[in-house]
Design an enzyme around this catalytic site. Structure first.
Site, mmCIF file in Angstrom:
data_model
loop_
_atom_site.group_PDB
_atom_site.id
_atom_site.type_symbol
_atom_site.label_atom_id
_atom_site.label_comp_id
_atom_site.label_asym_id
_atom_site.label_seq_id
_atom_site.Cartn_x
_atom_site.Cartn_y
_atom_site.Cartn_z
ATOM 1 N N LYS A 33 -0.268 -6.140 6.047
ATOM 2 C CA LYS A 33 -0.325 -6.943 7.124
ATOM 3 C C LYS A 33 -0.046 -8.207 6.488
ATOM 4 C CE LYS A 33 -5.331 -9.378 7.153
ATOM 5 N NZ LYS A 33 -5.720 -10.388 7.328
ATOM 6 N N SER A 145 -10.179 -11.822 -0.605
ATOM 7 C CA SER A 145 -11.685 -12.095 0.163
ATOM 8 C C SER A 145 -10.078 -13.490 0.961
ATOM 9 C CB SER A 145 -12.403 -13.035 -0.950
ATOM 10 O OG SER A 145 -10.835 -12.705 -2.294
ATOM 11 N N GLU A 203 -19.761 -32.029 -5.005
ATOM 12 C CA GLU A 203 -20.259 -30.639 -5.247
ATOM 13 C C GLU A 203 -22.489 -30.473 -4.923
ATOM 14 O OE1 GLU A 203 -19.705 -27.609 -6.656
ATOM 15 O OE2 GLU A 203 -21.621 -27.008 -6.546
ATOM 16 N N HIS A 444 -1.428 -19.922 -39.831
ATOM 17 C CA HIS A 444 -1.446 -21.409 -40.062
ATOM 18 C C HIS A 444 -0.017 -22.235 -40.139
ATOM 19 C CE1 HIS A 444 -2.969 -25.571 -41.687
ATOM 20 N NE2 HIS A 444 -1.704 -25.480 -42.406
HETATM 21 C C1 LIG Z 1 -5.841 -20.873 -5.116
HETATM 22 C C2 LIG Z 1 -6.805 -19.753 -6.006
HETATM 23 C C3 LIG Z 1 -6.245 -19.637 -7.180
HETATM 24 C C4 LIG Z 1 -6.451 -18.157 -7.725
HETATM 25 N N1 LIG Z 1 -6.407 -18.361 -9.151
HETATM 26 C C5 LIG Z 1 -6.972 -17.196 -9.752
HETATM 27 C C6 LIG Z 1 -6.761 -17.180 -10.723
HETATM 28 O O1 LIG Z 1 -6.121 -18.010 -11.516
HETATM 29 N N2 LIG Z 1 -6.394 -16.189 -12.019
HETATM 30 C C7 LIG Z 1 -7.618 -15.044 -11.023
HETATM 31 O O2 LIG Z 1 -8.086 -13.658 -12.069
HETATM 32 N N3 LIG Z 1 -8.102 -15.103 -10.225
HETATM 33 C C8 LIG Z 1 -7.286 -15.971 -9.605
HETATM 34 N N4 LIG Z 1 -7.723 -16.246 -7.760
HETATM 35 C C9 LIG Z 1 -8.662 -15.048 -7.172
HETATM 36 C C10 LIG Z 1 -7.646 -13.991 -7.209
HETATM 37 O O3 LIG Z 1 -6.356 -14.309 -5.856
HETATM 38 C C11 LIG Z 1 -8.182 -12.570 -6.211
HETATM 39 O O4 LIG Z 1 -9.571 -12.603 -7.655
HETATM 40 C C12 LIG Z 1 -7.626 -11.640 -6.197
HETATM 41 O O5 LIG Z 1 -6.937 -11.793 -5.816
HETATM 42 C C13 LIG Z 1 -8.685 -10.680 -5.842
HETATM 43 O O6 LIG Z 1 -7.210 -9.486 -5.427
HETATM 44 P P1 LIG Z 1 -7.445 -8.419 -4.315
HETATM 45 O O7 LIG Z 1 -6.935 -7.487 -4.505
HETATM 46 O O8 LIG Z 1 -9.307 -8.037 -4.367
HETATM 47 O O9 LIG Z 1 -7.259 -8.863 -3.033
HETATM 48 P P2 LIG Z 1 -6.112 -9.641 -2.235
HETATM 49 O O10 LIG Z 1 -5.611 -10.109 -3.774
HETATM 50 O O11 LIG Z 1 -7.071 -11.320 -1.795
HETATM 51 O O12 LIG Z 1 -5.411 -8.904 -1.552
HETATM 52 C C14 LIG Z 1 -6.339 -8.638 -0.154
HETATM 53 C C15 LIG Z 1 -4.852 -7.873 0.281
HETATM 54 O O13 LIG Z 1 -5.477 -7.566 1.262
HETATM 55 C C16 LIG Z 1 -4.392 -7.293 2.742
HETATM 56 N N5 LIG Z 1 -5.291 -6.953 3.965
HETATM 57 C C17 LIG Z 1 -7.089 -7.231 4.671
HETATM 58 N N6 LIG Z 1 -7.225 -6.787 5.307
HETATM 59 C C18 LIG Z 1 -5.831 -5.505 5.534
HETATM 60 C C19 LIG Z 1 -5.352 -4.666 6.480
HETATM 61 N N7 LIG Z 1 -7.101 -4.537 7.479
HETATM 62 N N8 LIG Z 1 -4.476 -4.276 6.642
HETATM 63 C C20 LIG Z 1 -3.709 -4.691 5.513
HETATM 64 N N9 LIG Z 1 -3.856 -5.369 5.023
HETATM 65 C C21 LIG Z 1 -5.098 -6.174 4.449
HETATM 66 C C22 LIG Z 1 -4.504 -8.816 2.964
HETATM 67 O O14 LIG Z 1 -3.577 -9.161 2.977
HETATM 68 C C23 LIG Z 1 -4.090 -9.299 1.525
HETATM 69 O O15 LIG Z 1 -2.565 -9.220 0.941
HETATM 70 C C24 LIG Z 1 -6.884 -17.340 -6.874
HETATM 71 C C25 LIG Z 1 -7.744 -17.512 -5.906
HETATM 72 C C26 LIG Z 1 -7.348 -18.666 -5.253
HETATM 73 C C27 LIG Z 1 -7.212 -18.862 -3.684
#
Ligand SMILES: Cc1cc2nc3c(=O)[nH]c(=O)nc-3n(C[C@H](O)[C@H](O)[C@H](O)COP(=O)(O)OP(=O)(O)OC[C@H]3O[C@@H](n4cnc5c(N)ncnc54)[C@H](O)[C@@H]3O)c2cc1C
Length: 465
Positions: A33, A145, A203, A444
């Site tokens: 989306k 999330s 915190e 090293h």
């Molecule tokens: C500021 C920040 C920094 C981070 N840094 C790190 C890091 O350094 N290393 C790390 O490992 N993790 C990091 N994370 C966490 C990481 O971003 C998440 O763990 C990861 O993105 C999860 O992947 P995912 O594929 O489960 O979901 P997401 O990346 O959240 O993707 C889900 C996707 O689903 C789409 N979606 C949801 N519902 C629908 C629907 N009904 N129809 C169509 N599309 C939909 C959303 O638009 C989104 O694009 C960070 C998170 C944040 C917020």
């Protein structure tokens, strides 16, 4: 046409799952989306935060780290729009890279909001409200999330911001309150502290970086305090009020007691993330959820046949690489292969300065499980390369089983910890011992020699200390 697989969400879980499934010969569509692919991680998470962390670290280094190396520069000037451009260019390169990979693997990107009408059927509401239906053999929910909110605290992304707002502030706030001393709070707090903000962290718990080894967490708190962070541990944010000039935050001791007020320009709410399932139609389908998470079995299957889930929307650490590995595993399982994720060897990195990286068990977990273990530790102050680079902050800590010597956990605080951790991850994947690591030749001078020395220290035979 009937797809073999429709993935809802194109974050690291969803897009990697789609690519692996396509590699295995499946016809795949991904519903997303957002305007671009890559999800939270590439658009508003891992990638933009790391672009700002690196750039702000360089700014700080130019101001404070070069003169002791004999490199004299004029005090650096901050070009925040330039830094934001670096972030935007980095994000664009990554999200466009996913679009390229979709084309290469003949994956259909269906733009819009997906809803599961029934097992085998996903409806997609596009930008102009136009609805289409995709027929498919399997569905993977990878909807990720969203920012967790605090009751009564309205995020306006101006003075009360989430991590998303913290990635694009127009100027460094004079005073920034960060609520939550987890990874995101400390990383984004570090960015703005380096760019000139006074950073105060509130915190609820009595320590920072919950879940990390407590020795590591204490070390990081002290280190961040030296960098100018102030901490109010054991406190919760009770309310935030707008004042003409900024915000007034009321904080209360978590255990009860007298409230305090803190003035600030901006409050960053970084209290975690919550699984996102809104609009998917899970309730009507009878897909089981618990505390917002989609419940899955060991093969990522929900209780409804043909519907699977991976990534932040299910149990386990909310990390991009965990989501990616689950994406690969579920694609392989759907292809009849033996996809698997080893949850005992998933690294976690905090990109502060110095970095923190860990894998496996912490000392606290081993104590709670009653496992007898031996600690091997080595400080970077005794490492030649660390001295040569003036990056002597931190240490490596290896936890090995007292009876078998098998490595059960590794914890590194130090420059480049996020890269160094991987030799411990590989070792743990192979069920290796501290002796295996200690007998592996390390180049090293490298920071990684400290990892070998920590492994040697398990058997009390470290050489350089
Ligand atoms: C500021 C920040 C920094 C981070 N840094 C790190 C890091 O350094 N290393 C790390 O490992 N993790 C990091 N994370 C966490 C990481 O971003 C998440 O763990 C990861 O993105 C999860 O992947 P995912 O594929 O489960 O979901 P997401 O990346 O959240 O993707 C889900 C996707 O689903 C789409 N979606 C949801 N519902 C629908 C629907 N009904 N129809 C169509 N599309 C939909 C959303 O638009 C989104 O694009 C960070 C998170 C944040 C917020």
């Amino acid at each position: 046409m009937t797809y073999d697989l429709v993935v809802i969400g194109s974050g690291p879980g969803g897009y990697v799952c789609a690519i692996r499934a396509a590699q295995l010969g499946m016809k795949v569509a991904v519903v997303e989306k957002m305007k671009t692919l890559g999800g939270t991680c590439l658009n508003i998470g891992c990638i933009p935060s790391k672009a700002l962390l690196y750039a702000s670290e360089m700014f700080d280094e130019a101001a404070h780290g070069l003169a002791p190396l004999g490199v004299v520069v004029s005090p650096p000037k901050l070009d925040l729009p330039g830094m934001m451009k670096h972030k935007d260019v980095t994000v664009a390169a990554n999200v466009n890279g996913v679009a390229y990979l979709f084309k290469k693997n003949k994956i259909d990107w269906v733009s819009g909001e997906g809803r599961i009408a029934a097992p085998g059927r996903v409806t997609v509401k596009g930008a102009e409200g136009k609805e289409s239906t995709l027929e498919t053999k399997a569905i993977v929910i990878a909807t990720g999330s969203d920012v967790a909110r605090l009751p009564g605290v309205q995020i306006d992304e101006k003075t009360v911001i989430s991590s998303t707002g913290a990635l694009s502030l127009a100027s460094p706030p004079k005073k920034l309150i960060v609520v939550g001393a987890g990874v995101i709070g400390l990383e984004l707090g570090s960015v703005w502290r380096r760019l000139g903000s006074e950073v105060v962290v509130v915190e609820f718990l009595d320590h920072v970086l919950t879940g990390m080894d407590s020795e590591v967490a204490r070390f990081m708190q002290r280190t961040l305090e030296k960098q100018g962070f102030a901490f109010h541990l054991g406190h919760k944010l009770a309310k935030v009020e707008a004042t003409g000039a900024g915000v007034k935050a009321t904080i209360e001791p978590a255990a009860g007691g007298e409230a305090k007020t803190l003035d600030a320009d901006v409050v960053l709410v970084a209290v975690g993330r919550r699984p996102f399932t809104e609009g998917l139609g899970l309730e009507a389908l009878g897909v089981k959820t618990e505390r917002g998470q989609v419940v899955v079995d060991a093969h990522f299957a929900t209780n409804v046949p043909g519907i699977y889930a991976i990534g932040d929307v299910i149990r386990g650490p909310m990390l991009a690489h965990k989501a990616e590995d689950e994406g690969v595993a579920v694609a392989e399982l759907l292809a009849g292969q033996a996809g698997h994720v080893n949850y005992g060897a998933i690294p976690a990195v905090v990109y502060t300065s110095p970095e923190v990286a860990s894998v496996g068990k912490t000392e606290e977990e081993l104590k709670a499980e009653g496992v007898a273990y031996v600690v091997g530790k080595f400080p970077f102050t005794a490492n030649g390369r660390a001295r040569a680079m003036r990056h002597t902050d931190g240490f490596v800590k290896i936890l090995a089983d007292a009876a078998t010597d098998r490595v059960l956990g590794g914890h590194i605080v130090g420059f480049g910890a996020g890269e160094m951790i991987h030799e411990i991850v590989v070792l743990m994947e192979f069920g290796g011992s501290s002796e295996d690591l200690a007998r592996t030749c390390h180049a090293h001078p490298t920071m990684s020699e400290a990892v070998k020395e920590a492994a040697l220290a398990v058997a009390k035979r470290a050489i350089h200390i």
